[in-house]
Structures are given as C-alpha cells and as structure tokens.
Design an enzyme around this catalytic site. Sequence first.
Site, mmCIF file in Angstrom:
data_model
loop_
_atom_site.group_PDB
_atom_site.id
_atom_site.type_symbol
_atom_site.label_atom_id
_atom_site.label_comp_id
_atom_site.label_asym_id
_atom_site.label_seq_id
_atom_site.Cartn_x
_atom_site.Cartn_y
_atom_site.Cartn_z
ATOM 1 N N GLY A 1 0.827 -1.195 0.000
ATOM 2 C CA GLY A 1 0.000 0.000 0.000
ATOM 3 C C GLY A 1 0.865 1.250 0.000
ATOM 4 N N CYS A 2 0.247 2.367 -0.360
ATOM 5 C CA CYS A 2 1.011 3.613 -0.459
ATOM 6 C C CYS A 2 1.464 4.089 0.924
ATOM 7 C CB CYS A 2 0.205 4.678 -1.181
ATOM 8 S SG CYS A 2 -1.463 4.933 -0.551
ATOM 9 N N TYR A 3 0.558 4.126 1.884
ATOM 10 C CA TYR A 3 0.950 4.562 3.224
ATOM 11 C C TYR A 3 2.002 3.639 3.837
ATOM 12 C CZ TYR A 3 -2.969 7.949 3.444
ATOM 13 O OH TYR A 3 -3.837 8.989 3.235
ATOM 14 N N THR B 1 4.243 1.869 2.357
ATOM 15 C CA THR B 1 5.538 2.092 1.719
ATOM 16 C C THR B 1 6.261 3.276 2.353
ATOM 17 O OG1 THR B 1 4.792 1.156 -0.376
ATOM 18 C CG2 THR B 1 6.673 2.660 -0.474
ATOM 19 N N ALA B 2 5.552 4.391 2.468
ATOM 20 C CA ALA B 2 6.191 5.592 3.036
ATOM 21 C C ALA B 2 6.595 5.381 4.492
ATOM 22 C CB ALA B 2 5.248 6.792 2.913
#
Lengths: 342, 342, 342, 342
Positions: free
Chosen positions: B151-153, B155-156
């Site tokens: 997921g994007c969150y 990953t960050a």
Amino acid sequence: MSKPESKIGVTVIGATGYSGAELVRILLQHPRVKLEKVISRTFAGKPISQIHPRLRTNLICQGLNIEEITSSIVFAALPHATSMGIVGKLHGKNRKIVDLSADFRLQDTTIYEKWYGLVHQQPNLLRKAVYGLPELNRDKIKKSCLVANPGCYPTAAILALAPALQKNLIEKEAIIVDAKSGVTGAGRKLTLTTHFPEVNENMNAYQVEGHRHLPEMEEELSKLSGGKVQITFVPHLIPLNRGILSTCYARLRNSLNVKEIQDLYTQFYQQDPFVEVLPVGSFPQIKEVIFSNRCRLGLTINNTTGWLIVISVIDNLGKGASGQAVQNMNLMCGFPEELGLC
Amino acid sequence: MSKPESKIGVTVIGATGYSGAELVRILLQHPRVKLEKVISRTFAGKPISQIHPRLRTNLICQGLNIEEITSSIVFAALPHATSMGIVGKLHGKNRKIVDLSADFRLQDTTIYEKWYGLVHQQPNLLRKAVYGLPELNRDKIKKSCLVANPGCYPTAAILALAPALQKNLIEKEAIIVDAKSGVTGAGRKLTLTTHFPEVNENMNAYQVEGHRHLPEMEEELSKLSGGKVQITFVPHLIPLNRGILSTCYARLRNSLNVKEIQDLYTQFYQQDPFVEVLPVGSFPQIKEVIFSNRCRLGLTINNTTGWLIVISVIDNLGKGASGQAVQNMNLMCGFPEELGLC
Amino acid sequence: MSKPESKIGVTVIGATGYSGAELVRILLQHPRVKLEKVISRTFAGKPISQIHPRLRTNLICQGLNIEEITSSIVFAALPHATSMGIVGKLHGKNRKIVDLSADFRLQDTTIYEKWYGLVHQQPNLLRKAVYGLPELNRDKIKKSCLVANPGCYPTAAILALAPALQKNLIEKEAIIVDAKSGVTGAGRKLTLTTHFPEVNENMNAYQVEGHRHLPEMEEELSKLSGGKVQITFVPHLIPLNRGILSTCYARLRNSLNVKEIQDLYTQFYQQDPFVEVLPVGSFPQIKEVIFSNRCRLGLTINNTTGWLIVISVIDNLGKGASGQAVQNMNLMCGFPEELGLC
Amino acid sequence: MSKPESKIGVTVIGATGYSGAELVRILLQHPRVKLEKVISRTFAGKPISQIHPRLRTNLICQGLNIEEITSSIVFAALPHATSMGIVGKLHGKNRKIVDLSADFRLQDTTIYEKWYGLVHQQPNLLRKAVYGLPELNRDKIKKSCLVANPGCYPTAAILALAPALQKNLIEKEAIIVDAKSGVTGAGRKLTLTTHFPEVNENMNAYQVEGHRHLPEMEEELSKLSGGKVQITFVPHLIPLNRGILSTCYARLRNSLNVKEIQDLYTQFYQQDPFVEVLPVGSFPQIKEVIFSNRCRLGLTINNTTGWLIVISVIDNLGKGASGQAVQNMNLMCGFPEELGLC
C-alpha cells in the site's frame, strides 16, 4: 435596545498584511466600532480598498505617527521586534492595545531572547501583558490594557490539549503536535517557498528543528498543568489559503474511555462560544471554520497503542489571529464576547 | 549492447483506474516490455487513449477473460476481494503476477479477515506471496511468482522506520505516523469527499479510528524488528493530486546524535537506488518525487523531547503503487532494477 | 540498430529557471544527448539537483564563460535583451543554437523595439534566425544554426489558427484569442501576482492593453496567410502550475460545415507528430498534454453566430518552451523529430 | 431607528445544495429575516449544520410539504423542471417567491422547450414572472411576487454588455463571451468532471456547442437593445471553488475612446450599489468579489483591432445566485437594497 449604542474609536497599525486586512474586514462590520485610522508604512497615501479591493471603505492608509493616534483601542499587526517599541510608546493614556506580534507573549525574557535572538526592550510592560487566549484567561483579559494575541499554531494546539493537561489525563513530556497550515500563515512577504508553482501540488514540513511558536505552547500549557510540558512540534505547509489543522498525540495516564474524555472536554469548554467539541466518532475539517472565529475539536483513543488523538481546526487568520484579536477587544471593552464575529 | 534485447509480454488488469493508468504509462516506455493487453470491465471496447488521453497507444480495453491472457507478466490493479479470485485463476502456467490490491499483503489471515471483513479465499496462495517492498525483500521478490505490491501509506512509513527498528534504536510500542496524502490516493470512484469543492481549500484527517493500511505496517515492521511494533497511524486528505508525506515520531532508546542516526540510515539504504537519505538539516518535499519511483527521507532529533522525527515522501502512484510494481517486475524478470523508472 | 549511436554535446544557459530546468529534465533522458554544462549565474557552484531535486544528475551549475562553452548545441534560456548579446558571442564555430528568449523571434526590428523598448543589437544575426515552429518551418529549421524558439502563447494560438488562415477560411482582421495560462508561464521571479495566496482561488486577465506575444502571432500568421492578420489577444492567469488553453474565435468567410473544416485541419497537420486534431464534438483539456510536447485542437462552428471556435491546449513548458526547443534540436541535428519527447 | 423592526418569515426549499446553503448563510445574518424552514428531501430530519457545519443554526431539514409552508417569502433552489411544479403550487396566498432555477427566466416558451427539452407546465405563471436582474428590472421586481433569479453566466455577461448595447455602441451580431467559472457552478452532484484529481491542475471548455445560459443572455440583451443580439458563448471550468470571470469582446460601431465608454458605463450603473466600473487601465480579479454580491467591470479598446473588451467578475454563488436572490427579496419587500449583503 431602545437607543443606538455608542461606538468606540479604533486604529489598526499594519493594516495591509493578511492579519491586518482581516482585522479591518471584521472591524468594518462590527456594530460597536468606528474604524478611525488604518496605518501602513508601505502603502501610506493609498486607499486601503486599492490594496485589498474586498474592503469596502474610503479609508486611506496613513504613515505611522504615534502622536496622531487618538483611538481608545489600537491593534498592532506588526512584525516582532518592531512591535515592542511602538507598543511601548502607545501604552498608557487610557488606551487598550491588542498586539498581534510575538513580543508580549512569552513571560520569560530569556526564552524570548533565545528564540527571537534579541534582548527584550520592554520587560516592565511585558509583566503587564496578558496572553490573549480567552478560553484560558478570560478574566485577566477583561481587566487588561495590553493583550498579547496568541500565535496561530499555539491557539490550535493549546485548545486541543488544555483540558487533558489541566485534568492531568496525559503525560506531560511526550506530546506530539503535527500541524498543517495554509499559506496565508506565512504572510504576504514574497519568498520562493510561497511562490505559487513551488507550493501548489507540493507539501513540506518546515522548521522541523524548532519553530518559534513552540515556547508559547509550552509556557501556557505548563502554567495550566502545573508542571513542565514538553512538546514535539512539526509544522507543515499545505497548498491552500486559510486554515490550520493540528493533530495532537499524547499518552494517557489513566484508562479512561473516549466518551469520558469527550465529556471532560465538553465540560471544560461549556462557557466558550467559539470552541466546539464534536461527538465521539466525528472529526473536524478546515472548511467548517474558515472565515470564522471558531475552533472545532474531535478526539479518539487509538485502539492499538492507547494514545489519545485530538484534532483541532481553526482559521489561522480568524481564531488564529484577527478574529481572536477582536474577541479580546470585546472582552476588554465589556462588549458581548461574540459581537461582530461568526 | 550489440543486439536488441527481447521483450516480455505484459497484461494489465484494471487498467483505467489511477494506478492502472499509471502502470500503462510506465510500461509503454519500458524498453523490455511489450504491453499486450489492457483489461477494463467498465470501458471494454474503448481505446484506453480515450479514457486517459495522455496515454499514446492504440490499445483497446478488453473485458476480462482469464483464458485469453497469455502474457508472462500480469499486473492486477483491482479492488481487494475481487483481486484474490482472479489472481487465483491466473496463477501458475509459468507466469509472474504483481497484485496491487491488499489481498496478498497480510500473512495472517485472521488480521486480513478482521480488517477487510471477509474470509480469505486463497490461503495457500497467500503463503507463496512475497510482500513487494524491494528494500526489505529484494531476494525473495527475485524468486517469487506472486508479489503483493505494498500500500502507499505502508511504503512511506516502513521506509521511514525500517532502519531505526532493525537497528533497535527506538521503542516499538509508541510510534506515531502522521500521513498526508494527495487525492488520487482515494481512487477514481466518485464520493462527496473527493468532489472538487469539498476537498479544495480543505483538509481533514480520516479513518482516525483505524485505517486498513495499519496492520500492513505493523506486520512488516514487527518481522523486521523481531518484536511487536505498535503504531498510532492517522491519515489526512490534502488538496493536491499526487504525493504522500509521512511524518513519523518515535522515542529513541539510546542517546545517539542525529549524525549517527543519519549514517545508519544511509548505510541501510546504500544498495537501494530509489531511496535517498538527505543530509542532516535537510527535509524532503512532495514535489521532489512526484512522477517518480523515489522515496526521500529526512530526519532529526527534537531538542526538547529527544524524540526521533523521520519525514518520508513518495508519489502515491509511483513508489506507492505503479512505480514500485514495475520495480518488482524488474526484479522478478532479472532486469536491472531501475529499468524504465525514474 | 546494431551499434550505439554517438551522442552530441549540449550546454544549457539559464538552467535553473522553469524552462531551463525542464530542458535539463528532457535532455537527461534524450538518447543522443550528452549534457555537458548547465549554466546559472545565480546558482554557480551548486549542484543543479539541489536547486531542482527532481533532476537526477551530478552536474554542477557554472557561471557563464563564453570561451569555455565547447558544446555543438547550446540552448539559451535567458531573459530577452540579455540573450541577444550572449547568442551573438556564441554564434558561429559550427555550433547550433536554440534561443528560448524573444530576441530573435520578430523579423521586423521596429516592432521589436516598440514592444521591448530597446534597440536590437544583432540585426544581422536576426536575419539568419528561423522561427522555430516546426509545423510551419520544418525545412528551414533543419538547415538553420540559430532557431528562435516561439513563445508559449504564440505556439498555442498559431497552431490553432494556421490551417484556417492558410486556406483562407476566416477573415483576417477580427480574430480573438482568449488564452488561459498556468503560473509557471510567469517564471520563477517572485512577484505579488504569483504569491500563492494571491493566485490561488483567484483568476484575472492581465496585460489586457497589449502583451508582447501578440506581434509574434501576427507576424507569423500574416506571413502564412499573405495578408495582415489582426488579433485581439487577452491572456489570463489561472491557479494551476502548467498548461495553456487558448480559445480562438474567428468569422468564417465561406459557408463550410464543421466536418469540412475538421478535415482541412487534419490534412494540414498530417505530417506533424505532435499536433492532434480531435474528432468533431470533442474538445481538448489541459491534463491531456501536461508534461508532453503535444498540442491538441478541437473545433466547432457556433450555431447562432456562425463563428469558428478553435480550442488549443499545450503545456507551456513543453510544446510552449522546452519540449519544442528539443524538437527543434532534433530537426537541426537530423535526429528523428520525436526522439526523447513524449 | 428607535424601535426594532419586524422580521419577515422565510423558507428555503433545496437548502443543502451550494446555492441553497449560501442562501441560508446569508439569510441567517439578515436583520429583517426570520428563517422559518429549510427544506431538503435528501437530508430531511438532519440538522442542516450537520450537512454544512459552517451554518450556525439549529434548523432541521424538513421534507417538502407544500401545505406546511406558511412563510411570506419562499426561495426555491431546485433543479429546473422540478421547480416549476412546486412554484406553481406555492404561488398566490400573498406570498413572494424567488425561484433560482431556469424555469421562469425565458419568456419565450418555444426557446425554453428547445433548450430544456420539455414543455413548459406553467405558461400563465411565466407571464407574471420578472427576470430578477435588479440593474435592469428594479422597478418591476419591486412590484413582483415571482422573480426568476438569473443564471450565473447571464448575470456576469449581461452586466458587462448592457450599457454598450443599450447605448448602441456595439454591433449586435458578433459578440463573444468567453467565461471562466469555479467548480461550485457545476453543483454538488457527483460527476467525473468534478472529481478532484480530474479538475485540479486542469481546465477545459465545455458545452462549446451550446450552453443553456445562452438564450437567457440573448433574450435579455435583445430586449434592452431593441434588436436581435447574437452571442458566441463558451464557458470554461477552472480549478477553484467560487467565481466567474467573463471576458467579453464586441465590435464598436462608433469611434469612441475608452474614457468615453468608461463614462457611459459609470453613468449607466450610478444607482446600482453592487456594480462597480473600474477606472480606465484597471481590470477586476475574482478574489475581489468572492463571498460578496458585487460585480466589478473593467474595460478597454484593443489597439490593433479596435474591438471593445469588457471584463466582468462575480461570485457565482453571490451575485450569480444567492446574493442576488436576497437582493431581489430586499426589493420585493421594500427593504434597503443592500441590507444583509456585502
């Protein structure tokens, strides 16, 4: 209300910056105010409606001449350091002053000197100044003739954390304030950081290693809680004009449930017309408060970690600056606290 | 490079959502890819360049017919729950699959079932899936035929916290991730929340009481650290198209200085072409990474509280979705990791 | 393609403005270019990746020293007036120059002097310069060693009107160009007009009484049509980063139907890889062309008045500046016209 | 002003759309209004402050029940077609109605039927309706009990062109109106076109082949000028919330200079508190009028072509809808025209 009430004379110094112009906008609609002078060194001689065409008034910007200021109420919307000298000269003469700069916010001059890099020139006057957050200091503000209007970030953070700290619900030394601000918060001065193509479609944290609004939060919250409050504060620049959203995180000392905390918050602010505590499960958004003097709070307890999360929204130019300044004036003048504000 | 290298056949299922279209954009420029099919139930029969005119290709969207998919590489950019059934049918036949949904990210099916509200239909296949964060799992990805793209969150957040947790620098149970995302992160489905006048000049926290990306962060970071990692995660919606900025807060276990930590981070990512650790005193901005597969990290230690702050930026459609999916494909196919990415 | 093709040395002067940085971005990905020098007086000594972190290169900005420039190709992305002197010194020595300023765009020096308020210093060189709009002047550009890269507004307007004027479909003296531009078009120089809170949630026409891009449009279109073309041109500033949308209005001379006109436009641009004429009933949007070198055109005839409407979109930094500059370089060097562009 | 003046009862039907909510916001602050009912079929039973938290009121949305509406003043903010039936039932009973839909704007029912695709159900009532543009029809509005509140685009365009047409300065058959609107103009209904990532960083013309606001402009301006006015009208969608900027182009019939025209415009609007004609050389911006009922006009004559250019700005929800509706109510009720408006 059988006869019209008298109006009080007001001067705004620094009337063409974003806070100054917002003050003028609010004061022009205030039923008890006669706006007598708007002062702007940069635009002296020009109608303020030419600089800010939204302002419907014939007032002409004037240069600063202390002797010619005869209003009972003066708002100073000036940069720090500049402000303290001018306020020093204006003070007295049965006059009430609301200072929007940082110069009279910190009672501890060593902290002022550390963060602002200069010696305070008005330590005696500083002792008379009241920190102008009505929700904490209403009675003192009513009797004061010099109010230091809080910074925008401290307003949002203090209102989010005050009930929890006053009631000793959270640990004092591990509080996090993650704040997001619109770009008017950075003022009208041109910088590459606020050049449209640099901010638009961008966001960034700034002054991560220390922002001047931090000591203000810590000083007020320490007073309130009776202990040393320590905050990790990171402000962020967001591509919109107005508004601050602060997400605050703190470790709970006791095992309260969220409804109990929400009740304590509601009770804490029950006399405060501009602060609303949302029902459990609701969280506030910026658009609900822009162009107003309101602060809205939503809170929850994180399931996994048990930390308290409080989210606070204000308009940085409203409750975070000019709206609050007028709220303070209302208190200082004995007007109804909400008069002329929305 | 004396002879042209062969190209590999690729199919994208779910090609017209934001992640799907970004995948198509990247794959059309990839020197080793022949994009054979783009599949979209909603737009079957229409040229994809009509749905997304930025895509210069004659490919026509097709309906989903599992038997007709003959490509060696398949990307599934589908909603969770839908994806697992289709991936189940595609699997095998000497084919490599990158799944962009959440269906194969969580190894613990009870956690999947708790957060997604349904029973996992492919528990056997789940065991074969590798979590596709190359910086942590590069070798496994190389050998895998089913990669669950993060997921994007997560990953960050994982990239921001992995070095500190792996090296045991921070406490595991009091980590805060305050994440700010652009609106493409919410997808192309129409909602009042993403209606332009509701988002523009606004911002808000959402799913404050629990977001589905949380267990993904906790599972991966727990594996890495050898203990149970607990995170307070609050996502925010910000009025811009692309980009995530995550501000992560954690209590340090040892008294390291910031340079030592920055060195450990730099060393941790020294083999990773897409992760950059900024020099002490620098912090990253969204605009530096949009339309790229990069992640940039900046860190500091708060003076007052001693907490570690790590700021991480990615493009939610790049490193947070489609860029990372292509990075995973490169690894699975033995291509250079950076091929076709910027 | 059995052996690698040689690369050509390139220098960019003025590499840190928006056009310059976009040129660097494109050139770094161009398969036949070796970017040798990036020149910036303001940032000499600093890595360009520090000024524009999206640029992945180790190149260090250098001061301007004409003698040290040895590249075969030079791009000058400088303000007008400054540019003409530098181009004068660089010219010759078997070198090809693309000048992005206005200095070599107008063949009539009296018009240059009227609009730019200074005497042209290089009238001889001016006669050698070719106006770099490939769709009109491809063959001349191929043979030229000095190309004057068109302005962003003229590119959008000329491409919208050229077919109609060349085929004598419209009256020459009553053409209206209503152009809307993103804010990068105003450059990186700080102004109150481009300060974020002033542009965001705002729009305005500017230079309504005369914009310097007007004579450029009129000169090129007059040449093409064999008569004096007169345009009412009003540019507008719109709160977005990149893109120009020009809505052009003209009175038809003959009673053609829209399909006939669309056919003539399609035929006119049939050899032009970067210009697309949309089907009747379709109209282009900015998002279709940003970050590309494309121009898209849509047209109709107004039912009531019978006027022709042509809508044209480009990226002001792409086809409106740096993309087009690279397209010109490709032609001047004998490379495929689309090489390194999208 | 020795005694408080009585308040008048008001109902808003369709109170939760953008125009309806803006009406509620204005009416809540209006000194002569008692807002009795807010009606919303979609949100019946919910406090309107829950749908639009900026509205500080305890009013609960109600379903539509014609018999229960007893207010003297009713605002209908409904879709066309729906509105005409409801207005038909409400009419009479000593009640005044302001209808914000298109249903009573066009006197010619064949034109209504052509553009709206349905037969007008209330032709008799239509004959009683007055087109609610106070600057043209003030006296009729004062006597009317049914006012058709103008569309947002017609308001901006008619105010820009009325003086020139009434004084016969311009040709009637070659007028161009290039209009740019913020996204609230498209309403609160979800569409892909108004999905944030599709509008943000984009702009586009729409309904280029014919927009329903055109016949409204032509009908009113034809009446005023005593001849058939024909307009080429192209609306554009711009990524901001509120505001319309219309750039109008027309061929002058006589050789007047710009100062003479500016004088005629100033004279035309000398009795109109909400319309301002700017000095020669000044042009208006959206930000000057948002959240107000003002219209600002700037004009010039193009040097090359001699065409007249008039630029007009309004807030599409203010003077373009709800502000103007309240201005009409003020006139219908004999209140001061500016009461409760800014």
